[in-house]
Design a protein around this motif. Structure first.
Motif, PDB file in Angstrom:
ATOM      1  N   GLU A 166     -14.757  -7.020  10.553  1.00 47.59           N
ATOM      2  CA  GLU A 166     -13.573  -6.169  10.716  1.00 47.59           C
ATOM      3  C   GLU A 166     -13.559  -4.930   9.822  1.00 47.59           C
ATOM      4  O   GLU A 166     -12.584  -4.202   9.798  1.00 47.59           O
ATOM      5  N   ARG A 167     -14.639  -4.673   9.092  1.00 47.63           N
ATOM      6  CA  ARG A 167     -14.645  -3.492   8.231  1.00 47.63           C
ATOM      7  C   ARG A 167     -16.033  -2.909   8.043  1.00 47.63           C
ATOM      8  O   ARG A 167     -16.330  -2.289   7.020  1.00 47.63           O
ATOM      9  N   THR A 168     -16.911  -3.107   9.031  1.00 47.14           N
ATOM     10  CA  THR A 168     -18.266  -2.572   8.950  1.00 47.14           C
ATOM     11  C   THR A 168     -18.657  -1.928  10.278  1.00 47.14           C
ATOM     12  O   THR A 168     -18.484  -2.543  11.337  1.00 47.14           O
ATOM     13  N   GLY A 249     -15.543  -3.939   0.370  1.00 46.36           N
ATOM     14  CA  GLY A 249     -14.194  -4.177  -0.133  1.00 46.36           C
ATOM     15  C   GLY A 249     -13.348  -4.988   0.831  1.00 46.36           C
ATOM     16  O   GLY A 249     -13.789  -5.393   1.914  1.00 46.36           O
ATOM     17  N   PRO A 250     -12.081  -5.230   0.454  1.00 48.46           N
ATOM     18  CA  PRO A 250     -11.192  -6.037   1.305  1.00 48.46           C
ATOM     19  C   PRO A 250     -10.704  -5.258   2.530  1.00 48.46           C
ATOM     20  O   PRO A 250     -10.848  -4.030   2.597  1.00 48.46           O
ATOM     21  N   ARG A 251     -10.131  -5.968   3.475  1.00 46.61           N
ATOM     22  CA  ARG A 251      -9.541  -5.331   4.648  1.00 46.61           C
ATOM     23  C   ARG A 251      -8.359  -4.459   4.226  1.00 46.61           C
ATOM     24  O   ARG A 251      -7.751  -4.675   3.180  1.00 46.61           O
ATOM     25  N   ASN A 252      -8.039  -3.500   5.058  1.00 47.32           N
ATOM     26  CA  ASN A 252      -6.841  -2.694   4.823  1.00 47.32           C
ATOM     27  C   ASN A 252      -5.610  -3.592   4.827  1.00 47.32           C
ATOM     28  O   ASN A 252      -5.466  -4.470   5.685  1.00 47.32           O
ATOM     29  N   ASN A 253      -4.745  -3.381   3.851  1.00 47.62           N
ATOM     30  CA  ASN A 253      -3.496  -4.143   3.715  1.00 47.62           C
ATOM     31  C   ASN A 253      -3.739  -5.631   3.454  1.00 47.62           C
ATOM     32  O   ASN A 253      -2.867  -6.454   3.732  1.00 47.62           O
ATOM     33  N   ARG A 254      -4.919  -5.959   2.935  1.00 47.09           N
ATOM     34  CA  ARG A 254      -5.186  -7.364   2.628  1.00 47.09           C
ATOM     35  C   ARG A 254      -4.314  -7.848   1.473  1.00 47.09           C
ATOM     36  O   ARG A 254      -3.906  -9.011   1.435  1.00 47.09           O
ATOM     37  N   PHE A 255      -4.039  -6.949   0.507  1.00 52.15           N
ATOM     38  CA  PHE A 255      -3.235  -7.325  -0.646  1.00 52.15           C
ATOM     39  C   PHE A 255      -1.994  -6.442  -0.737  1.00 52.15           C
ATOM     40  O   PHE A 255      -2.024  -5.251  -0.385  1.00 52.15           O
ATOM     41  N   ASP A 256      -0.935  -7.008  -1.215  1.00 49.52           N
ATOM     42  CA  ASP A 256       0.314  -6.267  -1.403  1.00 49.52           C
ATOM     43  C   ASP A 256       0.121  -5.244  -2.523  1.00 49.52           C
ATOM     44  O   ASP A 256      -0.341  -5.580  -3.623  1.00 49.52           O
ATOM     45  N   SER A 257       0.467  -3.979  -2.252  1.00 50.51           N
ATOM     46  CA  SER A 257       0.234  -2.906  -3.208  1.00 50.51           C
ATOM     47  C   SER A 257       1.083  -3.047  -4.463  1.00 50.51           C
ATOM     48  O   SER A 257       0.746  -2.495  -5.519  1.00 50.51           O
ATOM     49  N   ASN A 258       2.188  -3.759  -4.379  1.00 49.07           N
ATOM     50  CA  ASN A 258       3.081  -3.900  -5.523  1.00 49.07           C
ATOM     51  C   ASN A 258       2.766  -5.148  -6.349  1.00 49.07           C
ATOM     52  O   ASN A 258       2.663  -5.102  -7.577  1.00 49.07           O
ATOM     53  N   THR A 259       2.618  -6.267  -5.667  1.00 47.36           N
ATOM     54  CA  THR A 259       2.415  -7.529  -6.385  1.00 47.36           C
ATOM     55  C   THR A 259       0.951  -7.890  -6.571  1.00 47.36           C
ATOM     56  O   THR A 259       0.603  -8.679  -7.443  1.00 47.36           O
ATOM     57  N   GLY A 260       0.080  -7.329  -5.717  1.00 48.37           N
ATOM     58  CA  GLY A 260      -1.332  -7.676  -5.771  1.00 48.37           C
ATOM     59  C   GLY A 260      -1.665  -8.997  -5.118  1.00 48.37           C
ATOM     60  O   GLY A 260      -2.822  -9.421  -5.099  1.00 48.37           O
ATOM     61  N   LEU A 261      -0.640  -9.662  -4.568  1.00 51.08           N
ATOM     62  CA  LEU A 261      -0.855 -10.938  -3.899  1.00 51.08           C
ATOM     63  C   LEU A 261      -1.367 -10.720  -2.479  1.00 51.08           C
ATOM     64  O   LEU A 261      -1.067  -9.683  -1.853  1.00 51.08           O
TER      65      LEU A 261
END
Length: 347
Positions: A166-168, A249-261
């Motif tokens: 999904e990212r290559t 790297g991770p997928r887009n929007n894989r982690f929350d930009s505020n919490t990092g979760l």
């Protein structure tokens, strides 16, 4: 016409005329020669049958390993978002094809060609040393060896498809597949299964030609023994996938930009995941049992033991992952059980 009776070991016998004795001796010699010829022919026939059985075994197991490509395709198609299914299926398709051409042209020679300093093979490119009749009179020509090892090569390459899915871009993935199946995987194979520096066969023979594995360079060392590729195949594929995941790297929007979760992602198609995992489990019997490389002699007993060990490993890992998932997440998750199966099979 006969001479008088003579005494031999306590009983009476009649001595034959010399010409009759010569005829009998000649007949016995002829029968003995015929018996030896028949025995030699029988021995050759048994050897030929054993060779044919071993070749058929390796081709069958190689086909099972190749069928794992379908398992990878279904498993990964069941994990990715529906809009990316075609992309992941295309990568699985091209992996097998690129692996076949690259491994035929260069990879097989790098893996099993004549040793060059314990690092890489340097002969048998494009299988030039394999030809019809190469195994005369009763040996194998070697075609099945390439086929079985190609199936392993394709499996190793396909492991990475799921790591970077999904990212290559397809073009970038093509380059990776070529490099892995031509250079990276074959060179590691030479190290462990050819005559490389890690191999149990030994890369550095002594003055008498006796193999000396690099660890101690004496008869106390067995070198590295990898029966069915847990290190050579799965570790190489796993580390390649890890490196690829780090690079892209991770997928887009894989982690929350505020919490990092991590954010909740697409849950996938459980049906395709299950189908893929069971196809892989089925193909793994070819992977592991086929690593005996023969079925004649006592190899069949070894293959049977390997089949049992493979089954118990997959089943116990499935149960363990399922129980851990139940307590860790508060509910049963089939995906965790399926991952447990694959982890058990790899181990």
């Amino acid at each position: 016409a006969f001479s008088k009776p003579i005494l031999h070991t306590g009983r009476m016998t009649t001595a034959l005329p010399p010409e009759h004795q010569a005829a009998i001796d000649e007949m016995i010699a002829a029968l003995r020669l015929e018996f030896e010829v028949e025995m030699a022919m029988t021995k050759d026939s048994v050897s030929e049958n054993a060779r044919d059985m071993d070749i058929a075994w390796l081709v069958t197991c190689g086909a099972l390993v190749f069928f794992m490509q379908a398992g990878f395709a279904m498993l990964e198609a069941g994990i990715v978002h529906p809009k990316n299914v075609t992309n992941i299926l295309f990568k699985n398709m091209i992996d097998a094809s690129i692996a076949a051409i690259c491994f035929w042209l260069l990879g097989y020679g790098f893996a099993y060609g004549d040793d060059k300093g314990g690092f890489i093979g340097g002969s048998n490119f494009a299988c030039e040393d394999i030809y019809n009749g190469a195994g005369d009179p009763i040996g194998s020509d070697g075609w099945e060896g390439w086929f079985f090892q190609w199936a392993f090569t394709g499996a190793c390459a396909t492991i990475v498809a799921g790591s970077v899915c999904e990212r290559t871009k397809l073009e970038a993935y093509f380059v990776y597949s070529i490099v892995l199946t031509t250079f990276i995987y074959p060179i590691v194979v030479h190290w462990g299964w050819g005559y490389g520096w890690l191999s149990a066969w030994g890369a550095y023979p002594d003055s008498d030609g006796v193999a000396r594995p690099i660890f101690k360079r004496n008869t106390d060392s067995n070198g590295m023994i990898d029966f069915a590729g847990s290190g050579i195949v799965h570790m190489v594929g796993g580390f390649s996938g890890l490196m690829g995941a780090i690079v892209v790297g991770p997928r887009n929007n894989r982690f929350d930009s505020n919490t990092g979760l991590p954010n909740q992602m697409h849950d996938g198609n459980k049906t395709l995941q299950s189908l893929g995992a069971f196809i892989l489990w089925f193909g793994w019997y070819g992977f592991n049992c086929g690593s005996t490389l023969a079925i004649s002699g006592n190899a069949a007993n070894v293959a049977g033991k390997v089949a049992m060990t493979t089954t118990i490993s997959a089943a116990s890992a499935c149960i363990t992952a399922t129980i851990i998932g139940r307590f860790a997440e508060g509910h049963f998750d089939v995906s965790l059980g399926l991952n447990g199966i694959l982890a058990g099979l790899v181990s």
